[in-house]
Design a protein around this motif. Sequence first.
Motif, PDB file in Angstrom:
ATOM      1  N   GLY A 295       0.810  -1.389  -0.104  1.00  0.00           N
ATOM      2  CA  GLY A 295       0.130   0.103   0.195  1.00  0.00           C
ATOM      3  C   GLY A 295       1.175   1.028   0.217  1.00  0.00           C
ATOM      4  N   ALA A 296       1.811   1.473   1.022  1.00  0.00           N
ATOM      5  CA  ALA A 296       2.430   2.334   0.902  1.00  0.00           C
ATOM      6  C   ALA A 296       2.997   3.000  -0.732  1.00  0.00           C
ATOM      7  N   LEU A 297       3.376   1.418  -1.354  1.00  0.00           N
ATOM      8  CA  LEU A 297       4.348   1.347  -2.106  1.00  0.00           C
ATOM      9  C   LEU A 297       3.050   2.452  -3.510  1.00  0.00           C
ATOM     10  N   ILE A 298       2.072   1.465  -3.614  1.00  0.00           N
ATOM     11  CA  ILE A 298       1.358   1.798  -4.552  1.00  0.00           C
ATOM     12  C   ILE A 298       0.921   3.925  -3.855  1.00  0.00           C
ATOM     13  N   ASN A 299       1.113   4.074  -2.941  1.00  0.00           N
ATOM     14  CA  ASN A 299       0.756   5.354  -2.340  1.00  0.00           C
ATOM     15  C   ASN A 299       2.645   6.436  -2.570  1.00  0.00           C
ATOM     16  N   LEU A 300       3.351   6.559  -2.931  1.00  0.00           N
ATOM     17  CA  LEU A 300       4.696   5.917  -2.688  1.00  0.00           C
ATOM     18  C   LEU A 300       4.615   6.967  -4.525  1.00  0.00           C
ATOM     19  N   SER A 301       4.568   5.784  -5.670  1.00  0.00           N
ATOM     20  CA  SER A 301       3.904   5.791  -6.840  1.00  0.00           C
ATOM     21  C   SER A 301       3.328   7.581  -7.065  1.00  0.00           C
ATOM     22  N   GLU A 302       1.930   7.152  -6.569  1.00  0.00           N
ATOM     23  CA  GLU A 302       0.882   8.197  -6.764  1.00  0.00           C
ATOM     24  C   GLU A 302       1.459   9.482  -6.041  1.00  0.00           C
ATOM     25  N   ILE A 303       2.241   9.785  -5.368  1.00  0.00           N
ATOM     26  CA  ILE A 303       3.400  10.801  -4.676  1.00  0.00           C
ATOM     27  C   ILE A 303       4.226  11.299  -5.626  1.00  0.00           C
ATOM     28  N   SER A 304       5.048  10.143  -6.201  1.00  0.00           N
ATOM     29  CA  SER A 304       5.613  10.662  -7.576  1.00  0.00           C
ATOM     30  C   SER A 304       5.479  11.479  -8.166  1.00  0.00           C
ATOM     31  N   GLN A 305       3.864  10.655  -8.814  1.00  0.00           N
ATOM     32  CA  GLN A 305       3.308  11.837 -10.128  1.00  0.00           C
ATOM     33  C   GLN A 305       3.038  13.020  -9.719  1.00  0.00           C
ATOM     34  N   LEU A 306       2.630  12.716  -8.739  1.00  0.00           N
ATOM     35  CA  LEU A 306       1.438  14.381  -8.653  1.00  0.00           C
ATOM     36  C   LEU A 306       3.117  15.405  -8.205  1.00  0.00           C
ATOM     37  N   GLY A 308       5.657  15.072  -9.493  1.00  0.00           N
ATOM     38  CA  GLY A 308       6.888  15.630 -11.065  1.00  0.00           C
ATOM     39  C   GLY A 308       7.939  14.827 -10.718  1.00  0.00           C
ATOM     40  N   GLN A 309       8.254  13.557  -9.776  1.00  0.00           N
ATOM     41  CA  GLN A 309       9.210  13.038 -10.322  1.00  0.00           C
ATOM     42  C   GLN A 309       8.812  11.409 -10.482  1.00  0.00           C
ATOM     43  N   SER A 310       8.362  11.603 -12.317  1.00  0.00           N
ATOM     44  CA  SER A 310       7.686  10.442 -12.793  1.00  0.00           C
ATOM     45  C   SER A 310       8.443   9.369 -13.327  1.00  0.00           C
ATOM     46  N   GLU A 311      10.467   9.672 -13.064  1.00  0.00           N
ATOM     47  CA  GLU A 311      10.714   8.426 -13.043  1.00  0.00           C
ATOM     48  C   GLU A 311      10.489   7.831 -12.149  1.00  0.00           C
ATOM     49  N   HIS A 312       9.854   8.005 -11.126  1.00  0.00           N
ATOM     50  CA  HIS A 312       9.763   7.015  -9.810  1.00  0.00           C
ATOM     51  C   HIS A 312       8.571   6.192  -9.906  1.00  0.00           C
ATOM     52  N   VAL A 313       7.480   6.530 -10.584  1.00  0.00           N
ATOM     53  CA  VAL A 313       6.432   6.260 -10.595  1.00  0.00           C
ATOM     54  C   VAL A 313       5.817   4.692 -10.962  1.00  0.00           C
ATOM     55  N   MET A 314       6.361   4.120 -12.241  1.00  0.00           N
ATOM     56  CA  MET A 314       6.355   2.320 -12.393  1.00  0.00           C
ATOM     57  C   MET A 314       7.445   2.096 -11.721  1.00  0.00           C
ATOM     58  N   PRO A 315       9.340   2.449 -11.284  1.00  0.00           N
ATOM     59  CA  PRO A 315       9.467   0.988 -10.644  1.00  0.00           C
ATOM     60  C   PRO A 315       8.465   1.276  -8.778  1.00  0.00           C
ATOM     61  N   TYR A 316       8.211   2.003  -8.564  1.00  0.00           N
ATOM     62  CA  TYR A 316       7.396   2.190  -7.016  1.00  0.00           C
ATOM     63  C   TYR A 316       6.053   0.784  -7.749  1.00  0.00           C
ATOM     64  N   MET A 317       5.217   0.785  -8.320  1.00  0.00           N
ATOM     65  CA  MET A 317       4.663   0.302  -8.753  1.00  0.00           C
ATOM     66  C   MET A 317       4.352  -1.344  -9.238  1.00  0.00           C
ATOM     67  N   GLU A 318       5.823  -1.543  -9.808  1.00  0.00           N
ATOM     68  CA  GLU A 318       6.269  -2.182  -9.704  1.00  0.00           C
ATOM     69  C   GLU A 318       6.533  -3.270  -8.432  1.00  0.00           C
ATOM     70  N   ARG A 319       7.549  -2.478  -7.847  1.00  0.00           N
ATOM     71  CA  ARG A 319       7.575  -3.223  -6.455  1.00  0.00           C
ATOM     72  C   ARG A 319       6.453  -3.563  -5.998  1.00  0.00           C
ATOM     73  N   ALA A 320       5.203  -2.695  -6.232  1.00  0.00           N
ATOM     74  CA  ALA A 320       3.802  -2.876  -5.064  1.00  0.00           C
ATOM     75  C   ALA A 320       3.794  -4.115  -6.246  1.00  0.00           C
ATOM     76  N   TRP A 321       3.406  -4.288  -7.220  1.00  0.00           N
ATOM     77  CA  TRP A 321       3.065  -6.190  -7.531  1.00  0.00           C
ATOM     78  C   TRP A 321       4.228  -7.478  -7.198  1.00  0.00           C
ATOM     79  N   ASP A 322       5.215  -6.990  -7.273  1.00  0.00           N
ATOM     80  CA  ASP A 322       5.980  -7.871  -6.463  1.00  0.00           C
ATOM     81  C   ASP A 322       5.147  -7.856  -4.600  1.00  0.00           C
TER      82      ASP A 322
END
Length: 408
Positions: A295-306, A308-322
């Motif tokens: 849950g923290a990883l998903i929310n960090l992805s959203e925080i990164s998007q908001l 302007g740190q788009s380079e972190h968005v998908m790495p956080y999401m992939e870590r959340a999936w794992d």
Amino acid sequence: MAPKHWQIGDWCANPNANQIDGPNGSVELEPKVMDLLILLARQPGEVLSKPEIAEALWGNVHVNDDALTRTVFKLRKALGDKAREALYLQTVPKRGYRLIADVTPPAVVRPASLEGKPLPIRGLIALGLIVVSALVALGVLVGGGADDAPAMQAERIDSRMARADGFYFRFTRADNEAALRLYESVLESEPDRADALAGLANALTQRVIRYTGPDAQERARPGVAAALAAGWLATPEAEAASARAVAFARQATERDPGHARAWRALGLALSAHREFEPARLAYERALVIEPDDWGALINLSEISQLSGQSEHVMPYMERAWDAMQRRYDRDAVEIGPWQSAVGIRIAESHTDAGSLGQAETWYRRVLALDPLNPAAIHGLAALLRAAGDIDAARALCQDLAAGTDETC
């Protein structure tokens, strides 16, 4: 009479009184914390897994890892122990916990007159009847005496917490309100209970983000980004409500600094209050405590998007999936509504970036776990059609139509 105390390292534990006595004086333990101590003391040096401990402490009541983490934290605090320099309770990574201190269990004392002499059968029966009579007189065999009341009350409260969490993770407006009321009822009995404070903060924040405001009447907003885009979170009403959630979440982290869910609740509440950097730090703190806090990883992805740190968005999401993959067997109810959505979002991101092979891989990962997910079938069918594999795309759509009311 045989002593009922356990000697555990420098501490003497009295389970009947939920008390330990040692170098720092007397410390009163919650019933579940004492149960954990004695459970580990019965098998000193042996590693007990988290599922084994949860089953022993809570039985058939479903609890998530936060409840066990909180109990372990409280036991360590009472013993004056440290996780990284353990003298009593040692964490064994990816396995569980074990007690590493010397343990002397309660002694079984036999009368001197009987030492070395076996009791005859009649004597054994008579002694058994005396023991049973004494136990009945004390109320032990007929539902418990006054000393059992706190333990029974604690079990009822734990059950109410589990029910509140069950409502919360359904993510509907009515269920969120039910969870909110249950968390409040738990706090009436235990005002300083960290998981209930965190749960209340979460339910209040979800109410602000998803279910209140003029644009949330027809359907719930999906998250912080949508609430921000609607302008709702900048209104005085939303700011006041999210500030209240922040206060409860901060209280949870103060009551139990080792509680991952408390820090995640603080991150969510701070996000709704538009304090993105403090929110990020709160989520990172949750991950230090529980690296698989998806849950923290998903929310960090959203925080990164908001932020302007788009380079972190998908790495956080992939870590959340794992992390979801690793924790699914334990947290199926919580993970169920999220995992497919996370995989689809990753696939769509690869599609937007032109990485069509990666996108196809992610759609197939989702469908391996959720075979009739419409969004995954639509996405994969579109990729197959674009690649010229019309028959495969048509077969996917026919399968979807046969199993659901959806069509491509």
